[in-house]
Design a protein around this motif. Structure first.
Motif, PDB file in Angstrom:
ATOM      1  N   HIS A  28     -18.260  10.653   2.203  1.00 61.09           N
ATOM      2  CA  HIS A  28     -17.042  10.259   1.524  1.00 61.09           C
ATOM      3  C   HIS A  28     -17.369   9.990   0.056  1.00 61.09           C
ATOM      4  CE1 HIS A  28     -13.163   8.063   1.025  1.00 61.09           C
ATOM      5  NE2 HIS A  28     -13.973   7.050   0.250  1.00 61.09           N
ATOM      6  N   HIS A  87      -7.849   6.219   9.621  1.00 62.54           N
ATOM      7  CA  HIS A  87      -9.334   6.567  10.126  1.00 62.54           C
ATOM      8  C   HIS A  87     -10.129   5.672   9.804  1.00 62.54           C
ATOM      9  CE1 HIS A  87     -12.077   9.525  11.834  1.00 62.54           C
ATOM     10  NE2 HIS A  87     -12.700   9.417  10.679  1.00 62.54           N
ATOM     11  N   TYR A 142     -18.980  17.546   5.559  1.00 58.33           N
ATOM     12  CA  TYR A 142     -17.422  17.235   6.318  1.00 58.33           C
ATOM     13  C   TYR A 142     -17.529  17.962   7.410  1.00 58.33           C
ATOM     14  CZ  TYR A 142     -15.181  14.188   2.625  1.00 58.33           C
ATOM     15  OH  TYR A 142     -14.773  13.172   2.065  1.00 58.33           O
ATOM     16  N   HIS A 158     -19.479  16.482  10.160  1.00 60.25           N
ATOM     17  CA  HIS A 158     -18.721  15.276  10.645  1.00 60.25           C
ATOM     18  C   HIS A 158     -17.645  15.405  11.495  1.00 60.25           C
ATOM     19  CE1 HIS A 158     -17.383  11.003  10.193  1.00 60.25           C
ATOM     20  NE2 HIS A 158     -16.319  11.573  10.018  1.00 60.25           N
TER      21      HIS A 158
HETATM   22  C1  HEM Z   1     -16.571   9.406  16.462  1.00 60.41           C
HETATM   23  C2  HEM Z   1     -15.812   9.953  15.974  1.00 60.41           C
HETATM   24  C3  HEM Z   1     -15.786   9.283  14.269  1.00 60.41           C
HETATM   25  C4  HEM Z   1     -16.152   8.305  13.751  1.00 60.41           C
HETATM   26  C5  HEM Z   1     -17.076   7.258  14.070  1.00 60.41           C
HETATM   27  C6  HEM Z   1     -15.828   8.718  12.144  1.00 60.41           C
HETATM   28  C7  HEM Z   1     -16.110   7.935  11.279  1.00 60.41           C
HETATM   29  C8  HEM Z   1     -16.011   7.949   9.949  1.00 60.41           C
HETATM   30  C9  HEM Z   1     -16.223   7.042   9.062  1.00 60.41           C
HETATM   31  C10 HEM Z   1     -16.894   5.880   8.896  1.00 60.41           C
HETATM   32  C11 HEM Z   1     -15.522   7.806   7.762  1.00 60.41           C
HETATM   33  C12 HEM Z   1     -15.625   7.041   6.333  1.00 60.41           C
HETATM   34  C13 HEM Z   1     -14.750   6.570   5.900  1.00 60.41           C
HETATM   35  C14 HEM Z   1     -14.229   5.997   4.462  1.00 60.41           C
HETATM   36  O1  HEM Z   1     -15.008   5.110   4.049  1.00 60.41           O
HETATM   37  O2  HEM Z   1     -13.305   6.471   3.962  1.00 60.41           O
HETATM   38  C15 HEM Z   1     -14.910   8.890   7.979  1.00 60.41           C
HETATM   39  C16 HEM Z   1     -14.333   9.760   7.130  1.00 60.41           C
HETATM   40  C17 HEM Z   1     -13.702  10.874   7.524  1.00 60.41           C
HETATM   41  N1  HEM Z   1     -13.723  11.357   8.846  1.00 60.41           N
HETATM   42 FE1  HEM Z   1     -14.253  10.464  10.407  1.00 60.41          FE
HETATM   43  N2  HEM Z   1     -15.190   9.927  12.244  1.00 60.41           N
HETATM   44  C18 HEM Z   1     -15.092  10.469  13.444  1.00 60.41           C
HETATM   45  C19 HEM Z   1     -14.334  11.505  13.793  1.00 60.41           C
HETATM   46  C20 HEM Z   1     -13.829  12.454  13.008  1.00 60.41           C
HETATM   47  C21 HEM Z   1     -12.985  13.449  13.195  1.00 60.41           C
HETATM   48  C22 HEM Z   1     -12.891  14.119  14.609  1.00 60.41           C
HETATM   49  C23 HEM Z   1     -12.600  14.175  11.928  1.00 60.41           C
HETATM   50  C24 HEM Z   1     -11.839  15.346  11.844  1.00 60.41           C
HETATM   51  C25 HEM Z   1     -11.804  16.381  12.531  1.00 60.41           C
HETATM   52  C26 HEM Z   1     -12.945  13.143  10.940  1.00 60.41           C
HETATM   53  C27 HEM Z   1     -12.541  13.454   9.711  1.00 60.41           C
HETATM   54  C28 HEM Z   1     -12.909  12.508   8.678  1.00 60.41           C
HETATM   55  C29 HEM Z   1     -12.960  12.824   7.138  1.00 60.41           C
HETATM   56  C30 HEM Z   1     -12.006  14.037   6.697  1.00 60.41           C
HETATM   57  C31 HEM Z   1     -13.280  11.794   6.499  1.00 60.41           C
HETATM   58  C32 HEM Z   1     -13.310  11.714   5.219  1.00 60.41           C
HETATM   59  C33 HEM Z   1     -12.171  10.968   4.373  1.00 60.41           C
HETATM   60  C34 HEM Z   1     -12.103  11.559   3.070  1.00 60.41           C
HETATM   61  O3  HEM Z   1     -12.955  10.901   2.343  1.00 60.41           O
HETATM   62  O4  HEM Z   1     -10.952  12.079   2.656  1.00 60.41           O
HETATM   63  N3  HEM Z   1     -13.649  12.107  11.602  1.00 60.41           N
HETATM   64  N4  HEM Z   1     -15.209   9.147   9.352  1.00 60.41           N
END
Ligand code: HEM
Ligand code: HEM
Lengths: 188, 173
Positions: B30, B136, B42, B45
């Motif tokens: 991020h 999220h 990305y 993730h």
């Molecule tokens: C166990 C599952 C997941 C965990 C623990 C997780 C955890 C996280 C964390 C901690 C962040 C950073 C949040 C921030 O500081 O803004 C993040 C960002 C993000 N996550 Fe996840 N996530 C998971 C699953 C997913 C899935 C399945 C997707 C999409 C299919 C996803 C898409 C994103 C995206 C796109 C961001 C970035 C948002 C941005 O910066 O625009 N995540 N996630």
């Protein structure tokens, strides 16, 4: 003899008054979009600002002309971060090269409402020949051109340095245009 | 001794390990400046997160059909542990789901491992995408908090109460 010439001139004039030429771009109804793949994900974007000088009379293809200017900084990729990045030096370098331009060199008929346009596309100081199939549909005085062609972004140095990696952002970019152009009677 | 089934243990630890990787990856990516590496991370993730979602569905099905081993704890601890476990299940499911929805709303489809396109559950909508990003993020901070409590409780049972709570979740028990 003199009489003869005058009559034919009159006839010609009458004929060209009736001829219509599509030449007034309706920017608000037109669209310039592009598609590409990023990490295998199909994405689309568009350019919000462009202008076009088009003159097209299906009966006089040899005289058909198009010149399109695209304001590169008006790109909308769907993400503000990406918009800024893409206007930057490694991509379009829009400060130095604000416009992409297309200048047609010829239009040929492919039958029905299908045509093929060729011309030169210049982006970032590099000029390449492009060919696009175009369909033209008219309803009254409203003409619509639709076409699609592909370019390779690296051929124009769009995405330098680390961005030359085409496994992240694919080399192939599909460009689609939808131009709505009104017709005006022309006298010549 | 009363222990969890091998399947329950395997799923618990596999999912925990994956979350310990996906979570910091999310924070790290991020903050990166836009680059090919950022785009790759990305995707990784999202792929790993969707894999967690699949594993969690399997785990929930297993859990519904297999009661955890009986445990006698003081009533208050029983309630607290139940509440935390329930919330952890909810979060394990809701976090990847919110990620998937966010990606759809932002117009960035999820193509699992770069091969399998997953349907977009929402139409492109910038404002909604931004809201879901916050959802999220908030759910993730809640998860961080609960996992900290969860780990602290497990360690307390093991080192202070010296009971079987931790060992019955460990591979060799
Ligand atoms: C166990 C599952 C997941 C965990 C623990 C997780 C955890 C996280 C964390 C901690 C962040 C950073 C949040 C921030 O500081 O803004 C993040 C960002 C993000 N996550 Fe996840 N996530 C998971 C699953 C997913 C899935 C399945 C997707 C999409 C299919 C996803 C898409 C994103 C995206 C796109 C961001 C970035 C948002 C941005 O910066 O625009 N995540 N996630
Ligand atoms: C992201 C990380 C984790 C999540 C989401 C998670 C989630 C859960 C859930 C939902 C349960 C309830 C199982 C059930 O009875 O249905 C559970 C049980 C358990 N977890 Fe975790 N866990 C995580 C990490 C850990 C860690 C790091 C430890 C060890 C320090 C741990 C120790 C335990 C123990 C000992 C149990 C069994 C509790 C009992 O016997 O009732 N967990 N975990």
């Amino acid at each position: 003899m003199n009489k003869h010439i005058i009559t034919s001139l009159l006839l010609l004039a009458a004929g060209s008054v009736q001829a219509v030429e599509y030449n007034q771009l309706q920017a608000a109804q037109s669209a310039l979009t592009f598609g590409y793949k990023q990490m295998g994900v199909p994405l689309t974007g568009k350019f919000n600002k462009f202008s076009a000088q088009v003159s097209f009379d299906p009966a006089k293809l040899a005289k058909a002309q198009a010149h399109i200017d695209v304001v590169l900084a008006s790109i909308d990729t769907g993400s503000t971060d990406a918009d800024e990045e893409v206007a930057g030096r490694q991509w379009f370098n829009a400060k130095t090269y604000p416009l992409a331009t297309f200048t047609s060199s010829g239009v040929t008929a492919l039958g029905g409402n299908r045509y093929q346009a060729t011309g030169k596309l210049s982006i970032k100081g590099r000029t390449m020949d492009v060919t696009a199939p175009v369909t033209f549909q008219s309803e009254g005085n409203r003409g619509v051109f639709d076409g699609t062609f592909n370019i390779k972004r690296l051929a124009y140095a769009i995405g330098e340095g680390e961005w030359t990696d085409v496994s992240t952002v694919a080399d192939e970019i599909q460009i689609k245009f939808h131009l709505v152009v009104l017709a005006a009677p022309v006298k010549k | 001794m009363n222990t969890y089934t091998r399947t329950a243990k395997a799923l618990h630890w596999l999912i925990a390990l994956m979350i310990f990787a996906v979570f910091p990856l999310g924070l790290y990516m991020h903050d990166l400046k836009l680059s090919p590496v950022k785009l790759q991370l990305y995707s990784y993730h999202k792929w790993a997160g969707m894999t967690v979602l699949l594993l969690v569905i399997v785990r929930l099905l297993w859990r519904i059909t297999h009661r955890p081993p009986a445990l006698s704890l003081p009533r208050l601890q029983q309630i607290a542990s139940n509440a935390v476990h329930h919330l952890l299940y909810v979060l394990m499911f809701a976090i990847p789901l919110s990620g998937w929805l966010m990606s759809s709303a932002k117009g960035f489809q999820t193509v699992l491992f770069g091969i399998l396109p997953l349907p977009d559950l929402l139409a492109k909508d910038k404002v909604l995408g931004h809201t879901l990003e916050n959802v999220h993020q908030s759910l993730n901070y809640l998860l961080l908090l609960l996992v900290a409590v969860h780990i602290a409780a497990a360690l307390k049972h093991h080192f202070i109460d010296r009971d079987q709570v931790l060992t019955r979740m460990l591979p060799k028990s």
